[in-house]
Design a protein around this motif. Structure first.
Motif, mmCIF file in Angstrom:
data_model
loop_
_atom_site.group_PDB
_atom_site.id
_atom_site.type_symbol
_atom_site.label_atom_id
_atom_site.label_comp_id
_atom_site.label_asym_id
_atom_site.label_seq_id
_atom_site.Cartn_x
_atom_site.Cartn_y
_atom_site.Cartn_z
ATOM 1 N N LEU A 247 76.987 -57.835 -20.913
ATOM 2 C CA LEU A 247 76.251 -56.624 -22.289
ATOM 3 C C LEU A 247 77.172 -55.501 -21.698
ATOM 4 O O LEU A 247 77.365 -54.551 -23.134
ATOM 5 C CB LEU A 247 74.633 -57.268 -21.670
ATOM 6 C CG LEU A 247 74.315 -58.037 -22.103
ATOM 7 C CD1 LEU A 247 72.956 -57.584 -21.752
ATOM 8 C CD2 LEU A 247 74.126 -57.488 -23.272
ATOM 9 N N GLU B 161 73.440 -53.869 -11.787
ATOM 10 C CA GLU B 161 72.515 -54.643 -12.994
ATOM 11 C C GLU B 161 72.117 -53.616 -13.720
ATOM 12 O O GLU B 161 72.040 -52.952 -14.548
ATOM 13 C CB GLU B 161 72.815 -55.775 -12.699
ATOM 14 C CG GLU B 161 73.831 -56.977 -11.931
ATOM 15 C CD GLU B 161 73.554 -58.500 -12.330
ATOM 16 O OE1 GLU B 161 74.249 -58.524 -13.358
ATOM 17 O OE2 GLU B 161 72.298 -58.803 -12.206
ATOM 18 N N TYR B 162 71.246 -53.234 -12.583
ATOM 19 C CA TYR B 162 69.109 -52.620 -12.501
ATOM 20 C C TYR B 162 70.450 -51.158 -13.036
ATOM 21 O O TYR B 162 69.389 -50.737 -14.535
ATOM 22 C CB TYR B 162 68.593 -52.332 -11.192
ATOM 23 C CG TYR B 162 67.793 -51.444 -11.584
ATOM 24 C CD1 TYR B 162 66.092 -52.225 -12.064
ATOM 25 C CD2 TYR B 162 68.100 -49.853 -11.037
ATOM 26 C CE1 TYR B 162 65.468 -51.350 -12.320
ATOM 27 C CE2 TYR B 162 66.268 -49.878 -11.084
ATOM 28 C CZ TYR B 162 65.644 -50.381 -11.335
ATOM 29 O OH TYR B 162 64.188 -49.708 -11.853
ATOM 30 N N ASP B 163 71.339 -50.178 -12.374
ATOM 31 C CA ASP B 163 72.040 -48.993 -12.731
ATOM 32 C C ASP B 163 72.739 -49.549 -14.404
ATOM 33 O O ASP B 163 72.445 -48.876 -15.105
ATOM 34 C CB ASP B 163 73.160 -48.567 -11.752
ATOM 35 C CG ASP B 163 72.476 -48.556 -10.648
ATOM 36 O OD1 ASP B 163 71.020 -48.502 -10.213
ATOM 37 O OD2 ASP B 163 72.870 -48.653 -9.212
ATOM 38 N N PHE C 40 71.388 -51.104 -16.494
ATOM 39 C CA PHE C 40 69.859 -50.605 -17.657
ATOM 40 C C PHE C 40 69.919 -49.617 -17.804
ATOM 41 O O PHE C 40 68.937 -49.032 -18.651
ATOM 42 C CB PHE C 40 68.523 -52.294 -17.242
ATOM 43 C CG PHE C 40 68.991 -53.290 -17.764
ATOM 44 C CD1 PHE C 40 68.697 -53.715 -18.731
ATOM 45 C CD2 PHE C 40 69.783 -54.399 -16.978
ATOM 46 C CE1 PHE C 40 68.762 -54.503 -19.122
ATOM 47 C CE2 PHE C 40 69.968 -55.946 -17.576
ATOM 48 C CZ PHE C 40 69.448 -55.939 -18.803
ATOM 49 N N LEU C 41 69.043 -49.168 -16.818
ATOM 50 C CA LEU C 41 69.104 -47.595 -16.416
ATOM 51 C C LEU C 41 70.403 -46.846 -17.256
ATOM 52 O O LEU C 41 69.939 -46.049 -18.409
ATOM 53 C CB LEU C 41 69.038 -46.792 -15.119
ATOM 54 C CG LEU C 41 68.241 -47.533 -13.955
ATOM 55 C CD1 LEU C 41 67.471 -46.803 -12.641
ATOM 56 C CD2 LEU C 41 67.157 -46.899 -15.132
ATOM 57 N N ASP D 151 69.442 -48.192 -21.117
ATOM 58 C CA ASP D 151 68.268 -48.262 -22.590
ATOM 59 C C ASP D 151 68.001 -46.964 -23.212
ATOM 60 O O ASP D 151 68.315 -45.466 -22.930
ATOM 61 C CB ASP D 151 67.422 -48.190 -21.070
ATOM 62 C CG ASP D 151 67.070 -49.485 -20.685
ATOM 63 O OD1 ASP D 151 67.195 -50.465 -21.440
ATOM 64 O OD2 ASP D 151 66.329 -49.589 -19.544
ATOM 65 N N TRP E 229 71.338 -49.049 -26.615
ATOM 66 C CA TRP E 229 72.315 -50.324 -26.371
ATOM 67 C C TRP E 229 72.788 -50.012 -27.958
ATOM 68 O O TRP E 229 72.836 -51.400 -28.466
ATOM 69 C CB TRP E 229 70.563 -51.083 -26.669
ATOM 70 C CG TRP E 229 70.517 -51.894 -25.208
ATOM 71 C CD1 TRP E 229 69.700 -51.032 -24.348
ATOM 72 C CD2 TRP E 229 71.033 -51.977 -24.125
ATOM 73 N NE1 TRP E 229 69.687 -51.981 -23.129
ATOM 74 C CE2 TRP E 229 70.474 -52.138 -22.730
ATOM 75 C CE3 TRP E 229 72.550 -52.838 -23.976
ATOM 76 C CZ2 TRP E 229 71.088 -53.022 -21.684
ATOM 77 C CZ3 TRP E 229 72.918 -54.038 -23.271
ATOM 78 C CH2 TRP E 229 72.683 -53.318 -21.526
#
Lengths: 324, 117
Positions: A170, A307-309, A311-312, A315, A318
Motif C-alpha cells: 500500500l 507498518e503501524y507508523d 498507517f499513522l 491516515d 490515502w
C-alpha cells in the motif's frame, strides 16, 4: 594496540599517540579515540576484509567543513587500496567534538533542556547549510531512485524470507501515486537524526556519520528527521523534540527556499518504509546464519511497528491511490 | 479438549524461563549481557502472547483475507500491487490495518497509541 598507535602517529604526523580507547564496534567499522601530541582525535576504520572505501565520505566531510557546516574537521584519511596505508584499511581521522549523541539522554536529561529549546532551529539551519554545499566536485556520490532501490530489496527479502507485507505494498502504491515533482537536487546527508548529531548543553555541535551521503532531493533529510522511529518514544514529530511547522519555518528562513509539507510527508513515508525494510534485512542476517543473534531475530517482529507508523503517517492521505 | 502433553503448557514453560531471567539473571548481570537478557525477556513475553492469542488471530486473519477474495498475504500483496482491488481499497486498507494491530498485540502491545486505532 602498540602497532595501531605507531600507525596512527605516522598517519597524523605526531611524535606519539596516547589514551587510545576503543569506543564502539559497528557492523562495518570501528571507532577509536586517542590523543596525538595533546590533540584529541577520533579514528574511524573499516573492519578488515570490508572493501568499502571511505574516500567519498572523506571528500563530503571536507566539502561540508569548507562550506562552514558544523562537522568534525578531517585530519587524515586513507584507502585500503593504498599499499603504503599504515592502517591497512580505509580510515578517517577526525577532530574530537565534545558532547552527547545518545537520543534518549538528549530527549530526557534535564541538562539538555536549553539545548532542546534551540535544537529544531539548529537542525534546520544546519540542514540548509549542508544542502547548499556544492556536490559537483565530489567524485562518486551516489544518486539513485530510492523507490526503485527499496522495491527491489523488498522483493528479494520477501522471496528469501517467504513473507509478504501488504502494508508495504500500500505504501509503495501511495509513494508512486504521489511522487513529488521536485527539481532541486543537492547534497543530502541521508541519515540526519538524533544519534548521528553531536549535541551539547548549547545545542547542535557537529553532524556525524556521513556514510549515506548522496545527491538528491534535500527534502529527504527533513522527512527522515520526522520518521517515527527517530522520535524515540516522544510525541513530538521532529526528532522527538519539535513540531513540523517550526522545522519548516526555520528551514525556509535559513535556506530561502519554500518547503511543501506534502513533500516532507512523502519523504517521511518513504523513510518509514525504508526503516521497515532495513529491519527485515537485520532479521535476515540472523535467519540466513550470517550473524546468529536473538537480538537480530527479535527485530523481525518490530517490522509491524513500521507498518503501524505508515498507517499513522498515511491516515487522512490515502486518496489518490487508484485514481480516487 | 484433551491434551497429550503433561502440564506445564508451552505457555507456562516459556513464562517460567522468562520469570527466571527477570528475577535472577537481570540482577546478576550488567552492561551488554544485561541488555541482551532484557531482549530475551521481551522475546519470551512475545512468545507467551502468541501462544495465547495466535490461534484466534490466525482465524480472524483468514476471514479478512477470504472477505477480500484472496487466500494469503502474498496474494493480497499482488492484488494491491496490480491494482486489482482498487475498487475496494477502503476495505483493503481496513483489513491490512486490522492485521497490523493484531501483529502488534503480540509483538509490542505498548506501541499502540491510545489516540489512534
Amino acid at each position: 594496540m602498540d602497532e595501531l598507535s605507531e600507525a596512527l602517529a605516522r598517519v597524523v604526523g605526531a611524535t606519539g599517540v596516547s589514551e587510545l580507547t576503543r569506543l564502539s564496534g559497528g557492523a562495518s567499522r570501528e571507532t577509536w579515540r586517542f590523543e596525538a601530541d595533546g590533540r584529541r582525535l577520533v579514528l574511524q576504520r573499516q573492519r578488515s576484509g570490508d572493501v568499502r572505501d571511505m574516500g567519498i565520505e572523506a571528500a563530503v566531510l571536507r566539502a561540508a567543513f569548507d562550506a562552514g557546516v558544523r562537522v568534525p574537521e578531517l585530519v587524515a584519511s586513507g584507502s585500503h587500496n593504498d599499499p603504503d596505508n599504515p592502517l591497512r584499511a580505509s580510515f578517517m581521522v577526525l577532530e574530537h567534538v565534545d558532547g552527547e549523541t545518545i537520543a534518549r539522554k538528549l530527549l530526557r536529561d534535564e541538562r539538555f533542556g536549553a539545548a532542546r529549546e534551540v535544537l529544531v532551529r539548529d537542525m534546520a539551519r544546519t540542514l540548509a547549510a549542508l544542502h547548499a554545499v556544492d556536490p559537483s566536485p565530489i567524485d562518486g556520490l551516489p544518486s539513485i531512485d530510492q523507490v526503485a532501490q527499496y522495491r527491489a530489496t523488498l522483493d528479494d527479502l520477501n522471496s528469501r524470507l517467504g513473507q509478504a507485507h501488504p502494508t508495504f505494498e500500500l505504501a509503495f502504491r501511495w509513494l508512486e501515486a504521489n511522487r513529488p515533482s521536485s527539481t532541486r537536487r543537492t547534497l543530502v546527508h541521508g541519515d540526519f537524526r538524533l544519534g548521528n548529531l553531536m549535541v551539547d548543553e548549547g545545542g547542535l555541535r557537529a553532524v556525524l556519520d556521513w556514510e549515506l551521503a548522496h545527491v538528491g532531493d534535500p527534502m529527504e533529510d527533513l522527512g527522515w528527521l520526522c520518521v517515527r522511529a527517530w522520535r524515540f518514544g516522544s510525541s513530538h514529530p521532529v526528532a522527538g523534540i519539535g513540531e513540523y511547522d517550526s522545522l519548516l519555518a526555520e528551514y525556509r528562513e535559513a535556506s530561502g527556499v519554500d518547503v511543501d509539507r506534502d513533500v516532507v510527508r512523502w519523504w517521511e513515508v518513504l523513510g518509514t518504509l525504508k526503516w521497515g525494510i532495513m529491519c527485515m534485512l537485520q532479521t535476515s542476517a540472523h535467519l540466513t546464519g550470517m550473524s546468529r543473534s536473538h537480538e537480530l531475530a527479535a527485530i523481525g517482529r518490530r517490522v509491524c511497528e513500521n507498518e503501524y507508523d505508515l498507517f499513522l503517517a498515511l491516515d487522512g492521505h490515502w486518496n489518490s491511490i487508484g485514481g480516487r | 479438549m484433551s491434551e497429550l502433553h503433561d502440564v506445564p503448557s508451552a505457555h507456562d514453560l516459556v513464562e517460567a524461563v522468562r520469570e527466571w531471567l527477570e528475577r535472577d539473571v537481570l540482577a546478576g548481570t550488567s552492561g551488554r549481557l544485561q541488555f541482551h537478557a532484557r531482549v530475551a525477556i521481551n522475546v519470551l513475553a512475545m512468545v507467551e502472547r502468541e501462544l495465547e492469542l495466535g490461534a484466534e488471530q490466525a482465524r480472524d486473519h483468514e476471514i479478512r483475507l477470504a472477505d477480500l477474495g484472496v487466500d494469503s498475504d502474498a496474494e493480497l500483496s499482488d492484488a494491491i500491487r496490480s491494482g486489482r482491488l482498487d475498487d475496494r481499497l477502503d476495505e483493503v486498507i481496513e483489513a491490512v490495518r486490522a492485521d497490523v494491530l493484531a501483529k502488534l498485540l503480540v509483538a509490542n502491545p505498548n506501541y499502540i497509541s491510545r489516540d489512534v486505532t
